[in-house]
Enzyme design. Structure first.
Site, PDB file in Angstrom:
ATOM      1  N   HIS A  25       0.849  -1.191   0.000  1.00 46.24           N
ATOM      2  CA  HIS A  25       0.000   0.000   0.000  1.00 46.24           C
ATOM      3  C   HIS A  25       0.881   1.235   0.000  1.00 46.24           C
ATOM      4  O   HIS A  25       1.277   1.738   1.052  1.00 46.24           O
ATOM      5  CB  HIS A  25      -0.929  -0.022   1.231  1.00 46.24           C
ATOM      6  CG  HIS A  25      -1.891   1.123   1.315  1.00 46.24           C
ATOM      7  ND1 HIS A  25      -2.984   1.103   2.161  1.00 46.24           N
ATOM      8  CD2 HIS A  25      -1.957   2.322   0.674  1.00 46.24           C
ATOM      9  CE1 HIS A  25      -3.648   2.232   2.043  1.00 46.24           C
ATOM     10  NE2 HIS A  25      -3.035   3.009   1.150  1.00 46.24           N
ATOM     11  N   HIS A  27       1.218   4.850  -2.638  1.00 47.27           N
ATOM     12  CA  HIS A  27       0.823   5.558  -3.860  1.00 47.27           C
ATOM     13  C   HIS A  27       2.088   6.171  -4.434  1.00 47.27           C
ATOM     14  O   HIS A  27       2.755   6.963  -3.749  1.00 47.27           O
ATOM     15  CB  HIS A  27      -0.185   6.650  -3.521  1.00 47.27           C
ATOM     16  CG  HIS A  27      -1.418   6.119  -2.829  1.00 47.27           C
ATOM     17  ND1 HIS A  27      -2.594   5.895  -3.476  1.00 47.27           N
ATOM     18  CD2 HIS A  27      -1.618   5.737  -1.534  1.00 47.27           C
ATOM     19  CE1 HIS A  27      -3.482   5.413  -2.615  1.00 47.27           C
ATOM     20  NE2 HIS A  27      -2.915   5.310  -1.432  1.00 47.27           N
ATOM     21  N   HIS A 205      -9.528   1.014  -0.767  1.00 45.45           N
ATOM     22  CA  HIS A 205      -9.425   1.742   0.496  1.00 45.45           C
ATOM     23  C   HIS A 205     -10.808   1.692   1.147  1.00 45.45           C
ATOM     24  O   HIS A 205     -11.808   2.023   0.499  1.00 45.45           O
ATOM     25  CB  HIS A 205      -9.062   3.209   0.250  1.00 45.45           C
ATOM     26  CG  HIS A 205      -7.629   3.456  -0.079  1.00 45.45           C
ATOM     27  ND1 HIS A 205      -6.989   2.853  -1.121  1.00 45.45           N
ATOM     28  CD2 HIS A 205      -6.701   4.272   0.516  1.00 45.45           C
ATOM     29  CE1 HIS A 205      -5.740   3.276  -1.166  1.00 45.45           C
ATOM     30  NE2 HIS A 205      -5.524   4.130  -0.181  1.00 45.45           N
ATOM     31  N   GLU A 208     -10.746   3.908   6.342  1.00 44.91           N
ATOM     32  CA  GLU A 208      -9.629   4.794   6.720  1.00 44.91           C
ATOM     33  C   GLU A 208     -10.245   5.890   7.598  1.00 44.91           C
ATOM     34  O   GLU A 208      -9.922   5.989   8.781  1.00 44.91           O
ATOM     35  CB  GLU A 208      -8.973   5.381   5.461  1.00 44.91           C
ATOM     36  CG  GLU A 208      -7.833   6.360   5.763  1.00 44.91           C
ATOM     37  CD  GLU A 208      -7.221   6.989   4.509  1.00 44.91           C
ATOM     38  OE1 GLU A 208      -7.803   6.848   3.415  1.00 44.91           O
ATOM     39  OE2 GLU A 208      -6.141   7.628   4.635  1.00 44.91           O
ATOM     40  N   ASP A 286       1.958   4.189   2.600  1.00 46.14           N
ATOM     41  CA  ASP A 286       0.904   5.008   1.986  1.00 46.14           C
ATOM     42  C   ASP A 286       1.488   6.111   1.090  1.00 46.14           C
ATOM     43  O   ASP A 286       1.524   5.948  -0.132  1.00 46.14           O
ATOM     44  CB  ASP A 286      -0.021   5.584   3.066  1.00 46.14           C
ATOM     45  CG  ASP A 286      -1.419   5.891   2.559  1.00 46.14           C
ATOM     46  OD1 ASP A 286      -1.713   5.611   1.392  1.00 46.14           O
ATOM     47  OD2 ASP A 286      -2.243   6.423   3.350  1.00 46.14           O
ATOM     48  N   ASP A 287       1.924   7.218   1.688  1.00 45.35           N
ATOM     49  CA  ASP A 287       2.486   8.341   0.921  1.00 45.35           C
ATOM     50  C   ASP A 287       3.751   8.810   1.640  1.00 45.35           C
ATOM     51  O   ASP A 287       3.745   9.836   2.325  1.00 45.35           O
ATOM     52  CB  ASP A 287       1.450   9.473   0.851  1.00 45.35           C
ATOM     53  CG  ASP A 287       0.184   9.029   0.146  1.00 45.35           C
ATOM     54  OD1 ASP A 287       0.209   8.897  -1.088  1.00 45.35           O
ATOM     55  OD2 ASP A 287      -0.824   8.784   0.835  1.00 45.35           O
TER      56      ASP A 287
HETATM   57  N1  ADE Z   1      -4.447   8.674  -2.159  1.00 47.53           N
HETATM   58  C1  ADE Z   1      -3.210   8.818  -1.685  1.00 47.53           C
HETATM   59  N2  ADE Z   1      -3.172   8.546  -0.379  1.00 47.53           N
HETATM   60  C2  ADE Z   1      -4.440   8.214  -0.015  1.00 47.53           C
HETATM   61  C3  ADE Z   1      -5.045   7.816   1.191  1.00 47.53           C
HETATM   62  N3  ADE Z   1      -4.370   7.720   2.340  1.00 47.53           N
HETATM   63  N4  ADE Z   1      -6.365   7.570   1.190  1.00 47.53           N
HETATM   64  C4  ADE Z   1      -7.066   7.686   0.069  1.00 47.53           C
HETATM   65  N5  ADE Z   1      -6.545   8.041  -1.098  1.00 47.53           N
HETATM   66  C5  ADE Z   1      -5.232   8.297  -1.149  1.00 47.53           C
HETATM   67 ZN    ZN Z   2      -3.639   4.878   0.463  1.00 48.31          ZN
END
Ligand code: ADE
Ligand code: ZN
Length: 350
Positions: A25, A27, A205, A208, A286-287
């Site tokens: 997971h 992006h 997703h 969250e 995630d990011d």
């Molecule tokens: N796109 C990038 N990060 C995300 C996240 N945490 N939740 C939903 N969409 C995303």
């Molecule tokens: Zn995500």
């Protein structure tokens, strides 16, 4: 489950970094570090609304998912060419290799970029070339999961799916990302059914920020194999039982959850509680460029904050390898490597 010997807590960070793991997971657009963003802006003649790298980093304070998505979206404007996507993916893969990631499944979307005038082929070909080069360049494998943007319509998602079909062989799965609240999984029932028919692996997703009901509908309506995040499941006992019984993997992202204010601190995270309930939990970044660290940092700091045991460290890595979209033979080979890694950390009294 393989029984491991406890290691000295002082050696846990080294073990957590050394153990072979999969990242499931992340992006790819969320791995765009400010330095690379500025370099790409310069080479593509894009003006950023920030004076410096530090100025940009200072803007990375978020109240919730949407406040993050707005800044994240602005950052994607510097990505213009196939080379940009290749370079972006290679930069991430180098960081993943340093954390002993043996396999990564990269989320990306085409809708953001086609909206900026790029073709989906520019995005997919650049990212895919990095995945092809990953074994020789980074000693690991990588594959691609295309996420539909859930704040857009199902019709838009169908158009996106149609558009990428000529490049179908370069994509392993379909996911669902972007603004969760108000955009339940069932909005995408038909397009996920079509993607399933086409043979894509499915993830979404869910839970969250959104309620447990979104996790139920991701499972029962979209028929996904993994849930991305899923941390709101602890609010629903029946759902916890369902996730445990059906061995649904959850791709949990601890740094993300703290940065986006799902939990106040890592010590408040329910990852340990989910593991204790028998859920197949994995740790992911995630990011990473926006949330303060890559997957190794997520493992080390989460384990420290929640006082995870050596056995739990093993389970987390094993879960990640087990949940990957690869053959059983590959998973078996990784499991041998994982056991060997834990055995190499045992202190013998001779
Ligand atoms: N796109 C990038 N990060 C995300 C996240 N945490 N939740 C939903 N969409 C995303
Ligand atoms: Zn995500």
């Amino acid at each position: 489950m393989f029984k491991v010997h406890p290691v000295d807590p002082k050696r846990m960070p080294a073990l957590l970094r050394a153990m072979p793991k999969a990242e499931l997971h992340m992006h790819i657009e969320g791995s765009l570090e400010p330095e690379l963003m500025f370099a790409m802006a310069k080479r593509n003649g894009v003006t950023l609304p920030y004076a410096s790298v530090q100025d940009l980093r200072n803007a990375y304070v978020f109240d919730n998912l949407q406040s993050f998505l707005d800044i994240y979206h602005a950052g994607t404007l510097v990505l213009k060419t196939e080379e940009d996507f290749y370079d972006l993916a290679c930069a991430y893969l180098a960081r993943a290799q340093a954390d002993n990631v043996v396999h990564a499944e990269l989320f990306f979307d085409t809708q953001t970029h086609t909206d900026h005038g790029l073709s989906s082929a520019t995005v997919i070909n650049g990212l895919h070339r990095a995945c092809v080069d990953a074994p020789q360049k980074f000693g690991m494998t990588a594959s691609l999961i295309l996420c539909f943007l859930r704040h857009l319509s199902e019709e838009d998602a169908f158009e996106c799916l149609e558009d990428i079909l000529p490049l179908r062989e370069k994509i392993v799965g379909i996911g669902l990302a972007s603004s969760e609240l108000g955009h339940p999984p069932e909005k995408f029932a038909k397009v996920f059914a079509k993607a399933r028919q086409l043979g894509f692996r499915l993830v979404a997703h869910a839970g969250e920020e959104g309620p447990p009901a979104y996790i139920w509908s991701a499972l029962d309506i979209l028929k996904v194999e993994r849930i991305d995040h899923g941390v709101q499941a602890t609010r629903d006992t029946a759902l916890m039982q369902r996730l445990a019984q059906d061995k649904i993997s959850l791709t949990v992202c601890p740094f993300s959850n703290v940065k986006l204010r799902v939990f106040n601190t890592l010590a408040d995270h329910t990852l340990g509680q989910m593991m204790d309930a028998g859920l197949c939990v994995t740790i992911n970044s995630d990011d990473p460029a926006y949330f303060g660290g890559y997957v190794g940092d997520n493992y080390v700091q989460t384990a420290q904050a929640l006082r995870l045991t050596t056995q739990q460290a093993y389970t987390l890595a094993h879960n990640s390898l087990h949940a990957a979209f690869v053959s059983d033979a590959t998973k078996q080979q990784w499991t041998h490597q994982l056991k060997a890694c834990f055995e190499s950390f045992v202190e013998h009294d001779y």
